[in-house]
Every structure is written in C-alpha cells, then in structure tokens.
Design an enzyme around this catalytic site. Structure first.
Site, PDB file in Angstrom:
ATOM      1  N   CYS A 165       0.913  -1.354  -0.232  1.00 49.29           N
ATOM      2  CA  CYS A 165      -0.207  -0.211   0.080  1.00 49.29           C
ATOM      3  C   CYS A 165       0.489   1.817  -0.108  1.00 49.29           C
ATOM      4  O   CYS A 165      -0.149   2.596  -0.510  1.00 49.29           O
ATOM      5  CB  CYS A 165      -1.102   0.072   1.361  1.00 49.29           C
ATOM      6  SG  CYS A 165      -0.562  -1.099   2.484  1.00 49.29           S
ATOM      7  N   HIS A 217      -3.487   5.886   4.959  1.00 46.17           N
ATOM      8  CA  HIS A 217      -1.616   5.971   4.475  1.00 46.17           C
ATOM      9  C   HIS A 217      -1.021   7.752   4.548  1.00 46.17           C
ATOM     10  O   HIS A 217      -1.894   8.264   3.311  1.00 46.17           O
ATOM     11  CB  HIS A 217      -1.212   5.379   3.944  1.00 46.17           C
ATOM     12  CG  HIS A 217      -0.889   3.788   4.608  1.00 46.17           C
ATOM     13  ND1 HIS A 217      -1.647   3.631   5.544  1.00 46.17           N
ATOM     14  CD2 HIS A 217      -0.548   3.044   4.426  1.00 46.17           C
ATOM     15  CE1 HIS A 217      -2.396   2.346   5.976  1.00 46.17           C
ATOM     16  NE2 HIS A 217      -0.820   1.683   4.918  1.00 46.17           N
TER      17      HIS A 217
HETATM   18  N1  LIG Z   1      -4.954  -3.347   4.090  1.00 47.11           N
HETATM   19  C1  LIG Z   1      -4.335  -3.115   3.457  1.00 47.11           C
HETATM   20  O1  LIG Z   1      -3.841  -1.977   3.668  1.00 47.11           O
HETATM   21  C2  LIG Z   1      -3.487  -4.014   2.458  1.00 47.11           C
HETATM   22  C3  LIG Z   1      -2.404  -3.297   1.312  1.00 47.11           C
HETATM   23  C4  LIG Z   1      -2.050  -3.286   0.358  1.00 47.11           C
HETATM   24  C5  LIG Z   1      -2.319  -5.755   0.791  1.00 47.11           C
HETATM   25  N2  LIG Z   1      -3.029  -6.013   1.856  1.00 47.11           N
HETATM   26  C6  LIG Z   1      -3.093  -7.453   1.677  1.00 47.11           C
HETATM   27  O2  LIG Z   1      -4.052  -7.896   1.506  1.00 47.11           O
HETATM   28  C7  LIG Z   1      -4.955  -9.310   2.253  1.00 47.11           C
HETATM   29  C8  LIG Z   1      -5.263  -8.922   2.835  1.00 47.11           C
HETATM   30  O3  LIG Z   1      -5.891  -8.114   3.595  1.00 47.11           O
HETATM   31  P1  LIG Z   1      -6.218  -7.609   4.343  1.00 47.11           P
HETATM   32  O4  LIG Z   1      -6.288  -6.507   5.140  1.00 47.11           O
HETATM   33  O5  LIG Z   1      -8.518  -7.180   3.576  1.00 47.11           O
HETATM   34  O6  LIG Z   1      -6.655  -8.831   5.518  1.00 47.11           O
HETATM   35  P2  LIG Z   1      -7.812  -9.119   6.736  1.00 47.11           P
HETATM   36  O7  LIG Z   1      -9.094  -7.992   6.482  1.00 47.11           O
HETATM   37  O8  LIG Z   1      -7.841  -9.554   7.819  1.00 47.11           O
HETATM   38  O9  LIG Z   1      -8.993 -10.557   5.383  1.00 47.11           O
HETATM   39  C9  LIG Z   1      -8.182 -11.516   5.745  1.00 47.11           C
HETATM   40  C10 LIG Z   1      -9.228 -12.297   4.259  1.00 47.11           C
HETATM   41  O10 LIG Z   1      -8.475 -13.292   3.718  1.00 47.11           O
HETATM   42  C11 LIG Z   1      -9.476 -14.588   4.121  1.00 47.11           C
HETATM   43  N3  LIG Z   1      -8.318 -15.880   5.024  1.00 47.11           N
HETATM   44  C12 LIG Z   1      -7.855 -16.167   5.858  1.00 47.11           C
HETATM   45  N4  LIG Z   1      -7.370 -17.058   6.174  1.00 47.11           N
HETATM   46  C13 LIG Z   1      -7.361 -17.714   4.720  1.00 47.11           C
HETATM   47  C14 LIG Z   1      -7.937 -19.157   4.758  1.00 47.11           C
HETATM   48  N5  LIG Z   1      -6.487 -19.911   5.058  1.00 47.11           N
HETATM   49  N6  LIG Z   1      -8.300 -19.253   3.455  1.00 47.11           N
HETATM   50  C15 LIG Z   1      -9.379 -18.801   3.449  1.00 47.11           C
HETATM   51  N7  LIG Z   1      -9.922 -17.400   3.236  1.00 47.11           N
HETATM   52  C16 LIG Z   1      -8.968 -17.031   4.252  1.00 47.11           C
HETATM   53  C17 LIG Z   1     -10.128 -13.812   5.574  1.00 47.11           C
HETATM   54  O11 LIG Z   1     -11.414 -15.022   5.676  1.00 47.11           O
HETATM   55  P3  LIG Z   1     -12.262 -15.360   7.175  1.00 47.11           P
HETATM   56  O12 LIG Z   1     -12.859 -13.877   7.450  1.00 47.11           O
HETATM   57  O13 LIG Z   1     -13.011 -16.614   6.650  1.00 47.11           O
HETATM   58  O14 LIG Z   1     -11.592 -15.293   8.062  1.00 47.11           O
HETATM   59  C18 LIG Z   1     -10.514 -12.622   5.428  1.00 47.11           C
HETATM   60  O15 LIG Z   1     -11.629 -13.122   4.087  1.00 47.11           O
HETATM   61  C19 LIG Z   1      -3.244  -9.586   3.130  1.00 47.11           C
HETATM   62  O16 LIG Z   1      -1.989 -10.299   1.565  1.00 47.11           O
HETATM   63  C20 LIG Z   1      -2.491  -7.878   2.626  1.00 47.11           C
HETATM   64  O17 LIG Z   1      -1.122  -8.058   3.559  1.00 47.11           O
HETATM   65  C21 LIG Z   1      -3.493  -5.453   2.491  1.00 47.11           C
END
Ligand SMILES: NC(=O)c1ccc[n+]([C@@H]2O[C@H](COP(=O)([O-])OP(=O)(O)OC[C@H]3O[C@@H](n4cnc5c(N)ncnc54)[C@H](OP(=O)(O)O)[C@@H]3O)[C@@H](O)[C@H]2O)c1
Length: 340
Positions: free
Chosen positions: A130, A243
């Site tokens: 990000c 951010h």
């Molecule tokens: N947030 C940011 O600003 C940002 C920016 C760039 C990249 N990212 C990346 O984007 C990704 C997601 O981030 P987020 O912020 O959205 O995280 P989050 O809010 O914690 O959501 C995680 C998601 O992944 C699912 N998940 C986790 N483990 C799983 C598994 N084993 N099988 C199937 N589904 C699974 C969860 O499902 P459940 O609800 O069923 O647990 C949920 O839908 C990460 O790799 C993060 O590094 C995030």
C-alpha cells in the site's frame, strides 16, 4: 460478454473494498464468486445492490473462471494461487508473496501498465504494498521530467493496513483507555497503538530496517527504475484508514516547485491540494473512500541542489490495495483478455 470473476478474501478489509469497487466502476462481470475461509461459509457480503454468500476457498474449483483477485495473507496465497493459475484463471494478488518474483509483473497501472504482458509466465500479477502504490503514482511523472536519484520517505500508516484485527485493536484499546477495568493489551501490534505511534511494521531485517521498509525500496525499483535509491522509515499511527507519507526527493536535474505542481496536476491518479494556508492540504480522514492519491505541501528542499519535499496521502484499502487490483483487472481485460 463479461468476465467470470472470483474475489478471494471477500470478508476482509481489502476483499470487501474489491467488491465495492468492481460494482462502482461497473467492471463487466458475468458471474462473481466471493470466497473466504471455511468458518465464513454463508457470510453475506455486498456487491453493488446484490448480496453474495461467501463460499469456501478450499473447496472452490477455479476452472472456467477468468480472473481471481486474491486478498488473503501470503500463506493462503501460497496454497491456492498456484491452483487458480494452473486452472487457467489469472491471479491478481495483494499479498507480498509474488511481488519480487522476476516472472511476475508488479503493476501500478498509472505507472507501468505495459509490464502486464509478463503475466503469462505464471498467470499471476502482483499488486504492490500500500505505501509503495501511492508513492510511485506521485514519483513517476516527476522521474520522467527530472530523473530521481534518491528518495527519503517516512510513512504514517493506518491500522487498516494490518487487516480487520488491526482496526479492532485500535477501536477496543481506545475505549479501554477511558475504562481501565477493560484492559486491552497489545496483540496485533507490538506496542499500544491507541494514542501512540509505533516505528515498526512487519519483521526486522538483518540490517536493522523492517520488511515494510525493504518492500518500499525493492518495489519502487521494480515498478519505476532500479537506479532510484530509496530509504524508508515506516510507522504505524492511530488512524483507521488512510496512509500518509512525507517524501523528500533528490533529482538529477533542477525541478522547480511550481513546475512539479503543474506536472502532478496533470498526472493520472493524482490530485494536488496545495494551498499555503490553514487546512490547504489533505489529511487521511479526507481521503477515505476516494480513488486519488493526494499531494500537498510541495516545496523546494534548499539543503540540496535539486530537491523537493511533498506530502502524499491515499486510502490504503483503495489505491493501496483494492482499487489498484481492480485497475489491474481492467488493464488485463482491455489489453489482454479483450472480452466485454
Ligand atoms: N489492508 C491493506 O491496506 C493492504 C494493502 C495491500 C495489501 N494488503 C494485503 O491484502 C491481503 C488481505 O488483507 P486484509 O487487510 O483484507 O486482511 P483481513 O481484513 O484480515 O482479511 C483477510 C481475508 O483473508 C481470508 N483468509 C485468511 N486466511 C484464509 C484461508 N486460509 N483460507 C481462506 N481465506 C482466508 C479471511 O477470511 P475469513 O474472514 O474467513 O477469516 C478474510 O476474508 C493481505 O495479504 C495483505 O497483506 C492489504
């Protein structure tokens, strides 16, 4: 004819935004599937005015689907992205797993859309961190004009960058400060985040920098130009979404602050709000829900020959993740798959 699209991690911060943005931008969708872990089977998520029921990623067959936007952590990505790619479904991944793989393009469409042709080696395209995404949108047009030698950046990163648990921890801890009986010790973050700032995101590297800082260095080089030197300090702040970055840039050639402002005003994805008066700049609360990367406080750095300072703010769940992924999907559609 449109696309059959899968959103993986649809119950998370980024996955929900992906669904919102696909609907907002009227991405040509014929069919859409929302996936998450087994515990979320049947959880309802919104897609425009429709409601989708979440399915189990582990049981899903990617054959016949055109593209999958992945927003799960690196471990789940490692297990499932290769299966999707092998089934002929192009993966657009938000985790850091594939970003530095030479056979996977790392794309910010305003900056290096042409690199998308490299997707076919693995059927995978990576989305940057990000903090990198918003910074390179601002750096690229300035680099094209005056060649950037070195960037010194300090970030002020919101808790939503750490997923759902990050948001919950700031919310619960903020309330508990006023109600000490209900103590909420640090769990997701390494120290108290409420009313505090933490100069530590992701793991420590051998040289004393953190992985988050290293990502900004490596990704800027891969996306814009390997000759650009970057040094970063990444800091978590008690902001829910958005951010911010204080960026100092040293150029080969002289670039006047007024010309830089004009260049940035014309740059795709950038919005310049830069008045030298109270409130004449953008703060994170104002960028939430927006597509743009906002640039303010553009000014000469008189301590070096060719230097500029600027302030860069963007919605990390949008340009930093979901919007950029949808823009990649749009680029893939118009340049490669050509349906719709
Ligand atoms: N947030 C940011 O600003 C940002 C920016 C760039 C990249 N990212 C990346 O984007 C990704 C997601 O981030 P987020 O912020 O959205 O995280 P989050 O809010 O914690 O959501 C995680 C998601 O992944 C699912 N998940 C986790 N483990 C799983 C598994 N084993 N099988 C199937 N589904 C699974 C969860 O499902 P459940 O609800 O069923 O647990 C949920 O839908 C990460 O790799 C993060 O590094 C995030």
């Amino acid at each position: 004819m449109g696309y059959r699209v899968v959103v993986v991690g649809a119950t998370g911060n980024v996955g929900r935004e992906m669904l919102n943005i696909l609907a907002e931008r009227q991405f040509p969708v014929d069919e859409i599937a929302a996936l998450a872990s087994r515990k979320s089977i049947g959880t309802e998520v919104s897609f425009g005015d429709k409601t989708l029921k979440t399915q189990d990623l582990d049981a899903f067959d990617f054959a016949g689907w055109d593209m999958a936007l992945f927003a799960v952590g690196s471990d789940a990505t490692k297990n499932y992205a290769p299966k999707a790619a092998a089934a002929g479904c192009v993966v657009i991944d938000n985790s850091s797993l594939y970003r530095y793989d030479p056979d996977v393009p790392l794309i910010v469409p305003e900056v290096n859309a042409d690199a998308i042709v490299g997707y076919s080696k693995k059927n995978i395209i990576a989305n940057p961190n990000c903090s990198t995404a918003q910074m390179v949108v601002a750096l690229k047009p300035l680099h094209d004009r005056a060649r950037i030698k070195r960037v010194v950046v300090s970030t002020y990163q919101s808790v939503s960058g750490a997923g759902k648990e990050g948001i919950d921890e700031l919310w619960d801890q903020t309330k508990s400060v006023y109600n000490p009986v209900d103590d909420k010790p640090a769990k997701k973050f390494t120290k108290q985040i409420a009313f505090n700032v933490i100069p530590h995101i992701d793991v420590f590297m051998e040289d004393g920098s953190t992985k988050e800082e290293w990502k900004m260095v490596a990704e800027t080089k891969k996306i814009i130009d390997p000759s650009i030197k970057v040094t970063a300090t990444c800091v978590r702040v008690p902001v829910f979404v958005g951010h911010s970055e204080a960026v100092n840039i040293e150029f080969e050639d002289h670039l006047d602050e007024d010309e830089a402002r004009d260049i940035l005003r014309e740059a795709p994805g950038v919005m310049v709000i830069d008045k030298r008066e109270d409130g004449g700049y953008v703060t994170p609360v104002e960028c939430v829900g927006d597509y743009a990367t906002f640039i303010s406080r553009i000014r000469q750095d008189s301590t070096i020959d060719n230097g500029l300072n600027l302030w860069c703010v963007s919605d990390n769940l949008r340009k930093g993740a979901a919007l950029n992924a949808v823009q990649i999907a749009e680029t893939l559609g118009t340049r490669v798959l050509k349906k719709g």
